[in-house]
Design an enzyme around this catalytic site. Structure first.
Site, PDB file in Angstrom:
ATOM      1  N   THR A 105      31.116  32.792  45.972  1.00 40.10           N
ATOM      2  CA  THR A 105      32.478  32.894  45.444  1.00 40.10           C
ATOM      3  C   THR A 105      33.380  33.499  46.518  1.00 40.10           C
ATOM      4  O   THR A 105      32.914  33.880  47.597  1.00 40.10           O
ATOM      5  CB  THR A 105      32.529  33.791  44.187  1.00 40.10           C
ATOM      6  OG1 THR A 105      32.260  35.147  44.577  1.00 40.10           O
ATOM      7  CG2 THR A 105      31.504  33.344  43.142  1.00 40.10           C
ATOM      8  N   TYR A 129      33.112  49.876  49.103  1.00 39.29           N
ATOM      9  CA  TYR A 129      32.854  48.863  48.076  1.00 39.29           C
ATOM     10  C   TYR A 129      31.638  49.239  47.238  1.00 39.29           C
ATOM     11  O   TYR A 129      31.684  49.221  46.004  1.00 39.29           O
ATOM     12  CB  TYR A 129      32.636  47.497  48.730  1.00 39.29           C
ATOM     13  CG  TYR A 129      32.169  46.443  47.756  1.00 39.29           C
ATOM     14  CD1 TYR A 129      33.036  45.899  46.807  1.00 39.29           C
ATOM     15  CD2 TYR A 129      30.855  45.975  47.777  1.00 39.29           C
ATOM     16  CE1 TYR A 129      32.605  44.934  45.906  1.00 39.29           C
ATOM     17  CE2 TYR A 129      30.423  45.013  46.883  1.00 39.29           C
ATOM     18  CZ  TYR A 129      31.299  44.492  45.956  1.00 39.29           C
ATOM     19  OH  TYR A 129      30.859  43.542  45.058  1.00 39.29           O
ATOM     20  N   ASN A 137      35.567  41.876  35.087  1.00 39.08           N
ATOM     21  CA  ASN A 137      34.961  41.063  36.138  1.00 39.08           C
ATOM     22  C   ASN A 137      35.743  41.106  37.450  1.00 39.08           C
ATOM     23  O   ASN A 137      35.160  41.042  38.523  1.00 39.08           O
ATOM     24  CB  ASN A 137      34.853  39.617  35.647  1.00 39.08           C
ATOM     25  CG  ASN A 137      34.636  38.621  36.764  1.00 39.08           C
ATOM     26  OD1 ASN A 137      33.565  38.568  37.364  1.00 39.08           O
ATOM     27  ND2 ASN A 137      35.659  37.824  37.059  1.00 39.08           N
ATOM     28  N   LYS A 144      31.247  50.120  43.167  1.00 35.44           N
ATOM     29  CA  LYS A 144      30.345  49.406  42.249  1.00 35.44           C
ATOM     30  C   LYS A 144      29.383  50.374  41.550  1.00 35.44           C
ATOM     31  O   LYS A 144      29.022  50.158  40.391  1.00 35.44           O
ATOM     32  CB  LYS A 144      29.575  48.326  43.001  1.00 35.44           C
ATOM     33  CG  LYS A 144      30.434  47.212  43.594  1.00 35.44           C
ATOM     34  CD  LYS A 144      30.966  46.262  42.540  1.00 35.44           C
ATOM     35  CE  LYS A 144      32.347  46.532  42.079  1.00 35.44           C
ATOM     36  NZ  LYS A 144      32.833  45.533  41.078  1.00 35.44           N
ATOM     37  N   ASP A 193      47.489  42.937  36.926  1.00 38.45           N
ATOM     38  CA  ASP A 193      47.444  43.310  38.340  1.00 38.45           C
ATOM     39  C   ASP A 193      46.781  44.681  38.445  1.00 38.45           C
ATOM     40  O   ASP A 193      47.429  45.715  38.228  1.00 38.45           O
ATOM     41  CB  ASP A 193      48.847  43.347  38.928  1.00 38.45           C
ATOM     42  CG  ASP A 193      48.849  43.663  40.419  1.00 38.45           C
ATOM     43  OD1 ASP A 193      47.755  43.862  40.997  1.00 38.45           O
ATOM     44  OD2 ASP A 193      49.951  43.716  41.010  1.00 38.45           O
ATOM     45  N   LYS A 234      47.905  29.818  39.102  1.00 39.87           N
ATOM     46  CA  LYS A 234      46.481  29.478  39.227  1.00 39.87           C
ATOM     47  C   LYS A 234      45.783  29.507  37.877  1.00 39.87           C
ATOM     48  O   LYS A 234      44.943  28.652  37.574  1.00 39.87           O
ATOM     49  CB  LYS A 234      45.798  30.448  40.195  1.00 39.87           C
ATOM     50  CG  LYS A 234      46.207  30.287  41.643  1.00 39.87           C
ATOM     51  CD  LYS A 234      45.490  31.289  42.531  1.00 39.87           C
ATOM     52  CE  LYS A 234      45.909  31.131  43.976  1.00 39.87           C
ATOM     53  NZ  LYS A 234      45.241  32.137  44.863  1.00 39.87           N
TER      54      LYS A 234
END
Length: 325
Positions: free
Chosen positions: A236, A201, A116, A205, A89, A64
């Site tokens: 996204t 999650y 990112n 963050k 990874d 990719k």
């Protein structure tokens, strides 16, 4: 959490202070963008390469990444920089040292690292190769180790670069304001995670903000600035594990990935960012107007009158990664 804080991130001002249209040439500068083969990372890579930077697209899938690189090069035939693939990874700590070593073989300096890459909404109980809760492992611990291993190249760049231009950028989320637990990170949940993927999650963050602050505390004296940013609510694949109903509800407040790249660009390159290490950038390139006070207290050491949570979180991340350095 304040209404103002949520509103200004859901509906940011239309002004984008730094974009591809006013970004000066980045010739001679070396950057890494993790997760750079899709979404907002891909947009950022394209902008940087179009301005003649040497950019490493760090991601898991070589196929990719090489396909994305070929497309970017075709769209920017006059660019004089370089665009390279770097295998990374973040789900497996045992592989990250080899990724940093591969970069070190090719480059002696690193000017900006954008952490990112990340995951969201993976099912409760999901773990990394080392058995860490997967949000925390991929979003915090993996990037922590990668950044640590790149310190020699960051230091080399800082030795000759203009002040405050060598940076490590972490990635947070608007959910830090609305869904992170009190204090941002609950240290007990690092070993006994909650069964709520959204909480996990959001906590990861908030953890990115803590790592940004602690990184800056330790390395800004060496000329390495560190801060976090919420790129914005973007259309996204970060939403791929959420329900279709939620994606439909969010659609009106999701923006094109290029907008988020502008947030990241401002955090990583803007000359308006100076002695601002540890701060929080929001869309599309400005300071968070009203960060949560309980998390701000977590960022402060006990000696500064805070809770010391960020320092303890740093030490926990360090402990998880020591054998892989």
């Amino acid at each position: 959490m304040s209404f103002k804080s949520q509103w200004t991130q859901l509906f940011p001002p239309s002004h984008h202070p730094l974009t591809e249209s006013n970004l000066p040439s980045q010739s001679g500068r070396v950057c890494i963008v993790t997760g750079g083969n899709s979404g907002v990372g891909l947009e950022l890579v394209q902008i940087l390469y179009s301005k003649n930077a040497t950019v490493y697209m760090a991601s898991r899938s070589q196929e990719k990444a090489l396909s994305a690189i070929k497309a970017i090069q075709a769209r920017n035939p006059t660019a004089t920089g370089r665009l390279e693939y770097l295998h990374l990874d973040l789900n497996d700590l045992a592989t990250i040292k080899a990724s940093a070593a591969a970069f070190a073989e090719r480059e002696s300096a690193l000017h900006v690292l954008w952490n990112n890459a990340g995951i969201s909404a993976v099912p409760a109980g999901s773990e990394t190769k080392q058995g860490l809760e997967q949000h925390m492992g991929v979003n915090c611990v993996g990037p922590f180790l990668f950044a640590q291993l790149l310190l020699p190249q960051l230091r080399a760049a800082a030795a000759s670069a203009p002040e405050a231009t060598v940076r490590v950028i972490w990635t947070s989320s608007a959910l830090v304001d609305s869904m992170a637990p009190v204090g941002g990170v609950v240290l007990q949940e690092l070993s006994s995670p909650a069964r709520d993927p959204v909480r996990n999650y959001a906590m990861s963050k908030a953890g990115n903000w803590m790592l940004a602050a602690e990184w800056d505390r330790r390395f800004s004296p060496e000329g390495i600035l560190s801060l976090t940013q919420n790129p914005g609510n973007l259309s996204t694949n970060i939403w791929q594990n959420t329900s279709r109903v939620l994606r439909i509800l969010l659609w009106p407040v999701l923006y094109k990935p290029r907008n988020g790249a502008h947030t990241m660009l401002w955090a990583g390159i803007s000359s308006d960012v100076k002695e601002d290490g540890g701060r929080y950038v929001v869309p599309w390139g400005r300071w968070h107007p009203d960060p949560r006070r309980d998390i701000v207290e977590s960022l402060k050491s006990k000696e500064e009158g805070g809770t010391g949570t960020a320092q303890e979180f740093w030490e926990w991340c360090n402990k998880q990664t020591l054998q892989y350095v």
